[in-house]
Design an enzyme around this catalytic site. Structure first.
Site, short mmCIF file in Angstrom:
data_model
loop_
_atom_site.label_atom_id
_atom_site.label_comp_id
_atom_site.label_asym_id
_atom_site.label_seq_id
_atom_site.Cartn_x
_atom_site.Cartn_y
_atom_site.Cartn_z
N HIS A 1 1.92 3.34 -9.07
CA HIS A 1 1.83 2.00 -9.35
C HIS A 1 2.84 1.22 -10.08
CE1 HIS A 1 -2.05 2.35 -7.48
NE2 HIS A 1 -2.86 2.80 -8.49
N ASP B 1 0.83 -0.97 -0.03
CA ASP B 1 0.06 0.05 0.05
C ASP B 1 0.91 1.04 0.04
OD1 ASP B 1 -2.51 1.46 -0.30
OD2 ASP B 1 -2.61 1.44 2.09
N GLY C 1 -0.29 5.24 -4.50
CA GLY C 1 -0.92 6.68 -4.85
C GLY C 1 -0.47 7.82 -4.05
N ARG C 2 -0.04 7.74 -2.73
CA ARG C 2 0.68 8.90 -2.00
C ARG C 2 1.90 9.23 -2.36
NH1 ARG C 2 -0.70 6.03 3.53
NH2 ARG C 2 -1.62 4.62 1.98
N LEU D 1 9.98 -20.71 -4.95
CA LEU D 1 9.06 -19.89 -4.23
C LEU D 1 7.52 -20.06 -4.68
CD1 LEU D 1 8.49 -17.28 -2.22
CD2 LEU D 1 8.95 -16.10 -4.44
C1 IPE Z 1 -5.53 -2.69 -0.25
O1 IPE Z 1 -5.28 -1.55 -0.22
C2 IPE Z 1 -5.60 -3.36 -1.54
C3 IPE Z 1 -4.04 -3.47 -2.09
C4 IPE Z 1 -2.94 -3.09 -1.62
C5 IPE Z 1 -4.22 -4.11 -3.27
P1 IPE Z 1 -6.28 -0.12 -0.25
O2 IPE Z 1 -5.45 1.09 -0.55
O3 IPE Z 1 -7.24 -0.39 -1.47
O4 IPE Z 1 -6.89 -0.26 1.01
P2 IPE Z 1 -8.05 0.83 1.84
O5 IPE Z 1 -9.10 1.06 0.78
O6 IPE Z 1 -7.17 1.91 2.07
O7 IPE Z 1 -8.38 0.12 2.97
C1 IPE Z 2 -1.92 0.20 -3.24
O1 IPE Z 2 -1.53 1.48 -3.48
C2 IPE Z 2 -1.93 -0.46 -4.72
C3 IPE Z 2 -3.35 -0.52 -5.09
C4 IPE Z 2 -4.40 -0.42 -4.19
C5 IPE Z 2 -3.61 -1.14 -6.24
P1 IPE Z 2 -2.48 2.69 -3.31
O2 IPE Z 2 -3.16 2.93 -4.77
O3 IPE Z 2 -3.71 2.32 -2.39
O4 IPE Z 2 -1.87 3.93 -2.77
P2 IPE Z 2 -2.38 4.88 -1.59
O5 IPE Z 2 -3.01 4.18 -0.26
O6 IPE Z 2 -3.72 5.65 -2.22
O7 IPE Z 2 -1.23 5.72 -1.02
MG MG Z 3 -4.29 2.48 -0.60
#
Ligand code: IPE
Ligand code: IPE
Ligand code: MG
Length: 267
Positions: free
Chosen positions: A42, A25, A28-29, A136
């Protein structure tokens, strides 16, 4: 601490997880901080995934399960979902041959029927290509949701009961588990989530029942092998009790050590 307990404690600290589950996770940030589109985050995240997979191969870890796309991620803006889908296709195409050379067995968990034909084909081909590999086990959770997994297992069991292949009396945890994703593998020992959120987000809700949970603020594209090693060190220091007391575990290990010494002496 006496000598036996000391060595028992050392034993406890030396264990490596057999199965690691990761919520990758923070992409995006990571991109927002750089004034880049989320898709760039991503893309950058793929580099971290590659490093962590390689590290697991090097360390002879049995299984790694990574959360790539949740069943709830369809709710994101259409453009981001589209960008993620094309990134999955290009990444699978570019990486799977290399993973095959490293003896990695690639599997996907989740409902793949909602993906485009092209993506479903690359998923099926990568599984076919690597299915006999003995290194793995890399499980990629794509359009995966823990609740979907449980409901799916319930449906399959209901079908077996309907077809007289099993009876309600025969349904126990082991039997139920055999219908869940990842049933052929030990349950994840260690769960890692990057990006600072301390939640499961509908990942492996059944399989994580006894996993050690590790949360780190680092955003996924910045997550390094060093930080992965820190998570493993943290795990090695955990005492996994599975309902027992800490003293019981120390006594069990001391008994094992004594049994081992007796067996050694009789040779
Ligand atoms: C969980 O992350 C899903 C993946 C990393 C693929 P999200 O960013 O979607 O989770 P929430 O919405 O913050 O709980
Ligand atoms: C996780 O990163 C990747 C996916 C959910 C596909 P995010 O896209 O959720 O990143 P943040 O949480 O917005 O930073
Ligand atoms: Mg996220």
């Amino acid at each position: 601490m006496n000598e036996i307990n000391e060595s028992a404690a050392t034993d406890l600290q030396q264990h490596m997880p057999r199965h690691i589950a990761v919520v990758m996770d923070g992409n995006g940030r990571w991109a927002n901080k750089r004034h880049l589109p989320r898709a760039a985050g991503h893309k950058a995240g793929v580099g971290s995934t590659r490093k962590i997979v390689e590290s697991c191969v090097k360390k002879n870890i049995e299984a790694l399960t990574i959360f790539a796309f949740s069943s709830e991620n369809w709710n994101r803006p259409e453009a981001e979902v589209k960008a993620l889908m094309s990134l999955f296709i290009s990444t699978i195409m570019a990486e799977v041959r290399k993973l095959n050379k490293k003896n990695v067995c690639v599997s996907f968990i989740g409902d793949r029927t909602r993906f485009s034909e092209k993506l479903q084909n690359s998923i099926n081909e990568s599984e076919q290509l690597t299915k006999d590999n003995t290194g793995l086990h890399l499980n990629i959770a794509a359009n995966y949701g823990g609740r979907w997994d449980v409901v799916n297992a319930c449906k399959m069991i209901a079908e077996e009961v309907r077809d007289n292949k099993t009876t309600i009396k025969d349904i126990d945890e082991d039997r139920f588990n055999s219908f869940m994703s990842l049933s052929g593998l030990p349950a994840p020992d260690l769960f890692i989530r990057t990006g600072g959120e301390q939640r499961i987000s509908n990942f492996l809700i059944w399989q994580l029942a006894y996993s050690e949970l590790y949360f780190v603020d680092t955003l996924w594209p910045d997550f390094s092998e060093k930080e992965f090693d820190e998570a493993l060190d943290w795990y090695a220091g955990r005492q996994r009790r599975f309902g027992k007391t800490g003293q019981q575990l120390l006594d069990d290990t001391a008994d094992d050590t004594a049994d081992g010494a007796a067996a050694e002496a009789s040779h």
